[in-house]
Design an enzyme around this catalytic site. Sequence first.
Site, PDB file in Angstrom:
ATOM      1  N   SER A   1     -76.214  -1.002 -17.518  1.00 10.08           N
ATOM      2  CA  SER A   1     -74.748  -1.576 -18.070  1.00 10.08           C
ATOM      3  C   SER A   1     -74.227  -2.689 -17.486  1.00 10.08           C
ATOM      4  O   SER A   1     -74.204  -2.574 -16.114  1.00 10.08           O
ATOM      5  CB  SER A   1     -73.788  -0.521 -18.091  1.00 10.08           C
ATOM      6  OG  SER A   1     -72.672  -0.675 -18.650  1.00 10.08           O
ATOM      7  N   GLY A   2     -74.323  -3.695 -18.085  1.00  7.85           N
ATOM      8  CA  GLY A   2     -73.547  -5.027 -17.433  1.00  7.85           C
ATOM      9  C   GLY A   2     -74.518  -5.984 -17.049  1.00  7.85           C
ATOM     10  O   GLY A   2     -74.327  -6.862 -16.436  1.00  7.85           O
TER      11      GLY A   2
ATOM     12  N   THR B   1     -76.456  -7.231 -24.341  1.00  6.72           N
ATOM     13  CA  THR B   1     -75.917  -7.476 -25.777  1.00  6.72           C
ATOM     14  C   THR B   1     -76.011  -9.159 -25.907  1.00  6.72           C
ATOM     15  O   THR B   1     -76.281  -9.527 -27.096  1.00  6.72           O
ATOM     16  CB  THR B   1     -74.437  -7.154 -25.567  1.00  6.72           C
ATOM     17  OG1 THR B   1     -74.420  -5.763 -25.628  1.00  6.72           O
ATOM     18  CG2 THR B   1     -73.654  -7.555 -27.103  1.00  6.72           C
TER      19      THR B   1
ATOM     20  N   ASN C   1     -68.575  -2.894 -17.237  1.00  2.00           N
ATOM     21  CA  ASN C   1     -68.938  -4.056 -18.099  1.00  2.00           C
ATOM     22  C   ASN C   1     -67.536  -4.296 -18.857  1.00  2.00           C
ATOM     23  O   ASN C   1     -67.038  -3.230 -19.549  1.00  2.00           O
ATOM     24  CB  ASN C   1     -70.004  -3.537 -18.949  1.00  2.00           C
ATOM     25  CG  ASN C   1     -70.691  -4.702 -19.783  1.00  2.00           C
ATOM     26  OD1 ASN C   1     -70.051  -5.687 -19.845  1.00  2.00           O
ATOM     27  ND2 ASN C   1     -71.666  -4.523 -20.559  1.00  2.00           N
TER      28      ASN C   1
ATOM     29  N   SER D   1     -69.088  -3.437 -22.843  1.00  2.00           N
ATOM     30  CA  SER D   1     -70.184  -2.481 -22.942  1.00  2.00           C
ATOM     31  C   SER D   1     -70.527  -1.784 -24.158  1.00  2.00           C
ATOM     32  O   SER D   1     -69.420  -1.700 -25.001  1.00  2.00           O
ATOM     33  CB  SER D   1     -69.965  -1.345 -21.964  1.00  2.00           C
ATOM     34  OG  SER D   1     -70.857  -0.412 -21.914  1.00  2.00           O
ATOM     35  N   SER D   2     -71.705  -1.977 -24.575  1.00  4.90           N
ATOM     36  CA  SER D   2     -72.272  -1.234 -26.124  1.00  4.90           C
ATOM     37  C   SER D   2     -71.783   0.346 -25.783  1.00  4.90           C
ATOM     38  O   SER D   2     -72.484   0.888 -24.930  1.00  4.90           O
ATOM     39  CB  SER D   2     -73.489  -1.579 -26.417  1.00  4.90           C
ATOM     40  OG  SER D   2     -73.596  -2.973 -26.580  1.00  4.90           O
TER      41      SER D   2
ATOM     42  N   GLY E   1     -77.123   0.832 -21.888  1.00  7.43           N
ATOM     43  CA  GLY E   1     -77.824   0.763 -20.167  1.00  7.43           C
ATOM     44  C   GLY E   1     -77.645   1.870 -19.561  1.00  7.43           C
ATOM     45  O   GLY E   1     -76.653   2.882 -19.914  1.00  7.43           O
TER      46      GLY E   1
ATOM     47  N   GLU F   1     -76.203   4.154 -16.909  1.00 10.07           N
ATOM     48  CA  GLU F   1     -74.951   4.424 -16.389  1.00 10.07           C
ATOM     49  C   GLU F   1     -74.930   5.718 -15.497  1.00 10.07           C
ATOM     50  O   GLU F   1     -75.429   6.881 -15.591  1.00 10.07           O
ATOM     51  CB  GLU F   1     -74.149   4.884 -17.612  1.00 10.07           C
ATOM     52  CG  GLU F   1     -73.938   3.738 -18.596  1.00 10.07           C
ATOM     53  CD  GLU F   1     -72.839   4.106 -19.728  1.00 10.07           C
ATOM     54  OE1 GLU F   1     -72.486   2.878 -20.511  1.00 10.07           O
ATOM     55  OE2 GLU F   1     -72.347   5.284 -19.949  1.00 10.07           O
TER      56      GLU F   1
END
Length: 1089
Positions: free
Chosen positions: A103-104, A108, A150, A153-154, A379, A381
């Site tokens: 994540s981050g 995206t 993030n 974040s998605s 991502g 986590e």
Amino acid sequence: MEENLPDDLTNLSELDEKTLLEVLTGRFTHSHIYTYIGDILVAINPFKYLSIYEKEVSERYKCHEKRSLPPHIFAVADRAYQSMLGRLATGPKNQCIVISGESGAGKTESTKLLLRHIMELCKANSQLEQQILQVNPLLEAFGNAQTVMNDNSSRFGKYIQLRFQNSSVKGAKINEYLLEKSRVVHQDEGEQNFHIFYFMLVGISYEDKEIYGLLDPTHYRYLNGRFGQEDVAQNWRVKYAEVCNAMDMVGFEEQEKVDMMTILAGILSLGNITFETTDNDVLKVCEGSRGWLKATAGQFGVQEEDLLKSLTCTTSMTRGEAIQRLHNQQQAEDARDSIAKLAYGRVFGWIVSKINEQLAPKVDCDVELSEIGILDIFGFENFAVNRFEQLCINLANEQLQYFFNHHIFLMEQNEYKEEGITWETITYKDNKPILDLFLTKPIGILSLLDEQSAFPQATDRDFVDKLNSKFKAAPNFEVVRNHTPLFTIVHYAGKVQYNASGFLEKNRDTIPANIRELFINSVTPLLSVLFAATISRTGTLMPRKAKFQVADDNFNSTRKQSVGSQFKHSLAVLIEKMFAASPHFVRCVKPNRSKQPDQLDSKLVMDQLRYNGLLETIRIRRDGFSWRPTFREFAERYTILLLKPDLPANKESCMSILNNTELSGWKCGSSRLFFKYWHQEELARLLEQLGRAALVIQKNYHAWICRRKYLALIVELRRQRQAQREREEKERRRQQLEEEMKRRLEVEEENLRPESPPVPLPRKRMPQPKPRSAPGSITKAPHLAPVPRPRSKLFEATPFDNELNEKVHLDISQVLQTIDEERIKEKHLKKTNTIRWFKETQVRKLARDGNFPSWFHGMITRRQAEDLLIDKPLGCFLVRVGQSREGYTLTYRGANRCRHYMIEMQTNGKYVILGEDRAHSSLVDLVQYHAHVGIKPFLELLTVPCGQMCEQEPDYEELKALTSSASVESSSVNSAEEADQEMGTGSNKVHLQMQRLFLPPGQNSSPEHHKPPVLKRISDRRRLVEATEMERKDNDNPNHASRPFPRLYPSIRLAMREIQQIQQHFQQSQDQIKVSSNKPLTSWKRTDA
């Protein structure tokens, strides 16, 4: 130093962790964020803007050679697109791009860049491309949120399938996975709710906030009473405008947008409902929450009593008898939060379904489409507290890591053994045991979770105890001794401790029957559709029309499937699609945890490199053979290199081809060939050379054929002219002969006549002076044949104009063709249909006070538009109706020519210039916008409107008829208005509109049918006046023309007033307490009252 930093890590002389980290760190320091590992791209998030994504850079990466340009995300998009078309080593095949990382790490943003470049590559001047690009900002607003790791974040996964026919995109489909619905009702410290709540609270105007029932953001419990600073709020305001524009571009209707925003406002209001118990242990809504309950009921379009009943009790059917079970306070709060999560999840699923409906390929079912898939999934986590969502997210990342390992290591090395290729096995970290731990039946973690979820009395502690007893000896599972239900999984990226509190409830995700029935009967159409929809095996929402609804039993049977089962099935379908396509990998790396630019944490980056297995990936890409075609595949593709037709597709043919190409480093197995990753580009370059040579041959051949035809035509024309001259000469001689014979006869006759005395000649008159001719007395020239009007001065000549020699005069009868009557009829029919479309749907939108804008010119031709602008200044423009389609064309006076921009009208009534990324509610808005923002790609501003006064009279008959009818109608309406004013009647637009909304369907909105005829005529006249006043208001302010309202708008307004009164009363009480606390203690007096 920069010269010693290779852009492909397979070229490293020394391969170890230290060298790898030094190269990546050095490239990151010089803002080179992309690096190759063979055909795999490593991308490090820069956390800042870079100029490597501009239009010029994108142009350079179109059909480029890999070695000629530095590594880039655009190169991956180009390679996938060219491979899909079959222009590289392999034949045409579906492609997929897998973007992975924690994540981050920038997944995206990488997805958006890939989409943008692919749309540039397949640009076919279609609005579909812009619609596809608008999907990302729309889904980001509803599916992304700020987390500790993030800022964007998605909170869901998506797989974008782009469908192509040949080289043009024909449609797209979005597959969404596991939206984190629990974020709606709870966010940890330092995190936020979904972006859309903040965007709408800042971006919606004050008047619209009253319509939707929105108050100050700090009042909402689901937002934790926190809000951003002014600079952040300004960015949210811009983002909200982008979201609204994206919905317009994709094709959302205005009423759908209003219903959706009203539901979101209802979710926020629902979170502020609190409960308390009375002395009799009866649950009731707190007095301060009564207004919020009323507001929520109005926003959801349901009755207040029914909503309260669904929150405070559960109704179940037992042997045909309804049994109600009252909730305690905790159960009521859980029911409140479950409704909020459920409603938001259904809205998000409906948005995805609506996008897929609008972007579905509009081609015949038997047409085979190629596909490029882009996977942008959450991502890996590891938070301080990891819940059910993190378990599913990390399982998805385990599945992606297995797919990468299987494709890069396992499948490749197994083929070396089967084909007898000498190979030193490369060891890698296999995560198959971790997947088995999750997915094995019947004792996997998800299977045990479903088993415990099936027991109503089971608890989260029971589930953890079951895991501890089953997997205490498993190497990837660790038991945690704690009073809280905890367990630890050793993932490929490290240990993660999970808190199992809420696992069973989230996995069940059940809908109480009374809540579903309540929302199906809502007067808000969208909410009714959402709760009448069914859920597929993969968790996808499938809205249906009311007439297609099935029985409740079918719905409940589909809902019995748990969230874990849906997610497991959707992952299996996803992996199946990816295995059927040719994959391209993008490995995203996060440089630091503080999200700061130009900072790289060596330990963090090294950890990511280790658990992603990049060192082993470099080794297998350097020493291995990533491309392994069979003999038949290779021979069928590259037989052309030998320039020998009809070669058999066997091993000998392959050897002949390869020996002719002078390639080195490849190997031959028993049934297939083994190539390095760069061999594909070398062979593609050889094919390209042959392709260019073939084009030269074809060009010269076609030139020779055309030259032969041309010379034959010239010879034939010369023969015809010679024959014509011979015929004319023969005719001339015949005429001369006849004249000579005639003259001889006349002479003979003259000789035979008797002689007569000579006759004196008359005297000649003196020449008289000619009178001065008047200007009007000039004799008119004889009628000449019509001369064709010269073409426009601004019309560009094509390279084929005046192709023949000027001395060669073609016979007109040979050039002109007979006019096809069917084409004329078809053209006339199209024009008639367009005029009917304009009269029925566009006149009211375009005309103001019976007049059209000065820049609107009706239905005129392209040449007429160019002639009108020929002498106008730069920036002059006009808008005309299309002659063969339902739409408009904007003609613009450019620097050296006129440009014509097509204006399309979308299904939702919005106007878009083809190729632009912004939709407009009217043509007037479109013109006003582009008076300040240039039209792409030349950024041309509309400065001077072209008036309708011109030397040539264009075809304005339709406009004349419409303006005259409009003026007659307005005059009749004005007379009716005057008569109505004499009678003393008035109108109230909102009152009448809201009165109609509360009536049952099919009932007349007024008791006119019970009135006598005289009263009916008076009422009709009053309604005519009311309609005229509303139309005049809409004309004065076109932005608010016939805008939709929430269905229970009056109830929402009343609830908002009640909430504001309570808040004011509370604030006054607080102020009084403060004032009283500031007084000295002696001023206090106790009274019995």
